[in-house]
Design an enzyme around this catalytic site. Structure first.
Site: not given
Ligand code: FRU
Length: 487
Positions: A34, A36-37, A53, A61, A96-97, A161, A298
């Site tokens: 996985w 993401n950001d 991420q 996730w 996290f981000s 973030d 998401w």
């Molecule tokens: C955005 C988010 C951020 C967070 C991250 C967690 O997609 O929800 O706010 O830091 O993903 O993976």
């Protein structure tokens, strides 16, 4: 075993099990599992670094790590060892981000520590931390963490973030946050040294219509204007607007560092496709403002999970300011390095009905320029990757002045169509990047962009140009076979 080593081993094992059918050919992806950001976009010692991420243990996730890759040219990417693993006192349940800066040769990552209070009830607290590196590969979390332990007292628990930049002698940080009443906002901090931070105040705040939390903020100057990019959660669909679960967009205006006053216009979505979120930007050594987003959404269907991987990034896009202070996004010029074979199919040709172009390629860049002056068609457009049973359709509707992306026959069975306003009576110029499971459309020099994941069957190839109830004048139709950078 140490947490990073263990994560890396899990990832290396997973890599061998990835099924390649939808693997992208020229986009940023993790080796497996996985993502993401995008995080920590930075040019450091001349090379472009992208962190991400990442859950190295699973296709879903989970406790967030920071994956890492770099590139010399924004086109060819090299995977590097996982940079951050969670599980220390300040980031018990996730890194996290966040962002990255070059602090006099020390590459500094600024990220959110995610810590559960009660996992079942989703109760958590979040703080801001830093990790540093002198070789750009191995990072260590500093003893001063958390550098910001908690949000201001008028906040709720959403506090994440951090995006950091330097202005004159100080570092500044924007953080995504939410009020006690659950109204999304972005708050600002200042620091002389990246370790001691003082709270400056609220940079921008929404209202109940603009969502309960603003994720992944980014704040920068663009041609004398100031842009705040945000990814709000909780904005309701309104006709053609805000159709995705969450949005990414911007506020643009004027900013005064002395008074922290940001006077801005209304929220504008940055892209009108299905899969575009958590965008971050950075300034490169050539002075370009470059944006990269997560090319997924998401809670959407992600069929690649069956294949052992999930998630990818958009192409790097240069951001510029349009005539009416709107943001334009175009692929960075280096992407022409991907072009292997050029096929110039049509020049100054009139098409009525459909005209099929056979191509065996699944990695394509297409340039299509339609002359709309005196056009008697209701709509013109392109069918991509198959026709009829399976296809991705991009239509420009002349009366409605709308660009329409229909992915109903390319794997998005529900909620398959996106509409974007694009005003033009003269020319429609499309640059389209097709990868094995994605489409990115840049219309009229980046005035409108549409980004979506598509999931066509492998043998669905070909492009069809069409005009509906009339003729289409095509000034140019060219396509390029693109290189697979991962081979
Ligand atoms: C955005 C988010 C951020 C967070 C991250 C967690 O997609 O929800 O706010 O830091 O993903 O993976």
């Amino acid at each position: 075993m140490n947490k990073l080593k263990q994560a890396q081993e899990a990832l290396n094992n997973a890599k061998g099990k990835v099924n390649k059918r939808y693997r992208l050919g020229y986009h940023i992806m993790a080796p497996a599992n996985w993502i993401n950001d995008p995080n920590g976009l930075v040019q450091y010692k001349g090379e472009y670094h992208v962190f991400y991420q990442h859950h190295p243990y699973d296709v879903n996730w989970g406790p967030m790590h920071w994956g890492h890759m770099k590139s010399k040219d924004l086109v060819h990417w090299e995977h590097l060892p996982i940079a951050l693993a969670p599980g220390d006192t300040c980031d018990t349940d996730g890194c996290f981000s966040g962002s990255a800066v070059d602090n006099n040769g020390e590459l500094t990552l600024i990220y959110t520590g995610h810590n559960h209070i009660d996992k079942e009830k989703d109760l958590f607290y979040q703080n801001q931390n830093i990790a540093i590196s002198t070789d750009g590969i191995t990072f260590h979390k500093v003893a001063e963490n958390p550098v910001i332990p908690e949000p201001p007292t008028d906040s709720n628990h959403h506090f994440r973030d951090p995006k950091v930049w330097k202005h004159k002698d100080n570092w500044y940080m924007v953080v995504g946050n939410s009020t006690k009443e659950n109204v999304g906002r972005v708050i600002l901090y200042r620091s002389p040294d990246l370790r001691k931070w003082s709270y400056v105040g609220v940079l921008a705040q929404g209202n109940e219509k603009l969502g309960f939390m603003w994720e992944c903020p980014d704040f920068f100057e663009l041609d004398g204007k100031y842009v705040l990019m945000i990814s709000p959660q909780g904005i309701k669909k309104d006709g053609d607007l805000y159709n995705n679960l969450f949005q990414t967009g911007y506020l643009i205006g004027d900013y005064n560092y002395e008074t922290n006053e940001f006077i801005h216009g209304s929220f504008t979505e940055l892209d009108n496709g299905h899969d575009f979120y958590a965008v971050q930007t950075f300034l490169d050594e050539k002075g370009r403002r470059i944006a990269i987003g997560w090319m997924d959404m998401w809670e959407s269907d992600m069929p690649t999970k069956e294949d052992g991987w999930c998630g990818a990034y958009t192409l790097p896009r240069e951001i510029t300011l349009g005539e009416n202070d709107e943001i334009l996004m175009n692929p960075v010029e280096e992407l022409s390095l991907l072009r292997e074979i050029e096929h110039n199919i049509l020049t100054n040709t009139v098409v009525s009905g459909d005209s099929l172009i056979e191509t065996k390629e699944d990695l394509l860049e297409i340039k299509a320029v339609f002359d709309l002056t005196n056009c008697n068609s209701q709509s013109v457009g392109l069918r991509i990757r198959g026709v009829n049973q399976e296809e991705t359709v991009l239509t420009y509707h002349l009366d409605k002045q709308k660009l329409i992306l229909d992915c109903s026959k390319s794997g998005k069975v529900e909620d398959s169509v996106r509409n974007a306003i694009l005003r033009t009576n003269e020319e429609l110029s499309l640059r389209i990047f097709i990868d094995r499971s994605s489409i990115e459309v840049f219309a009229n020099e980046g005035q409108t962009t549409m980004t979506s994941r598509i999931y066509p069957t492998e043998n669905r190839l070909g492009i069809e140009v069409f005009s509906d109830s009339g003729e289409a004048k095509i000034k140019e139709l060219t396509y390029w076979k693109l290189k697979d950078i991962w081979k």
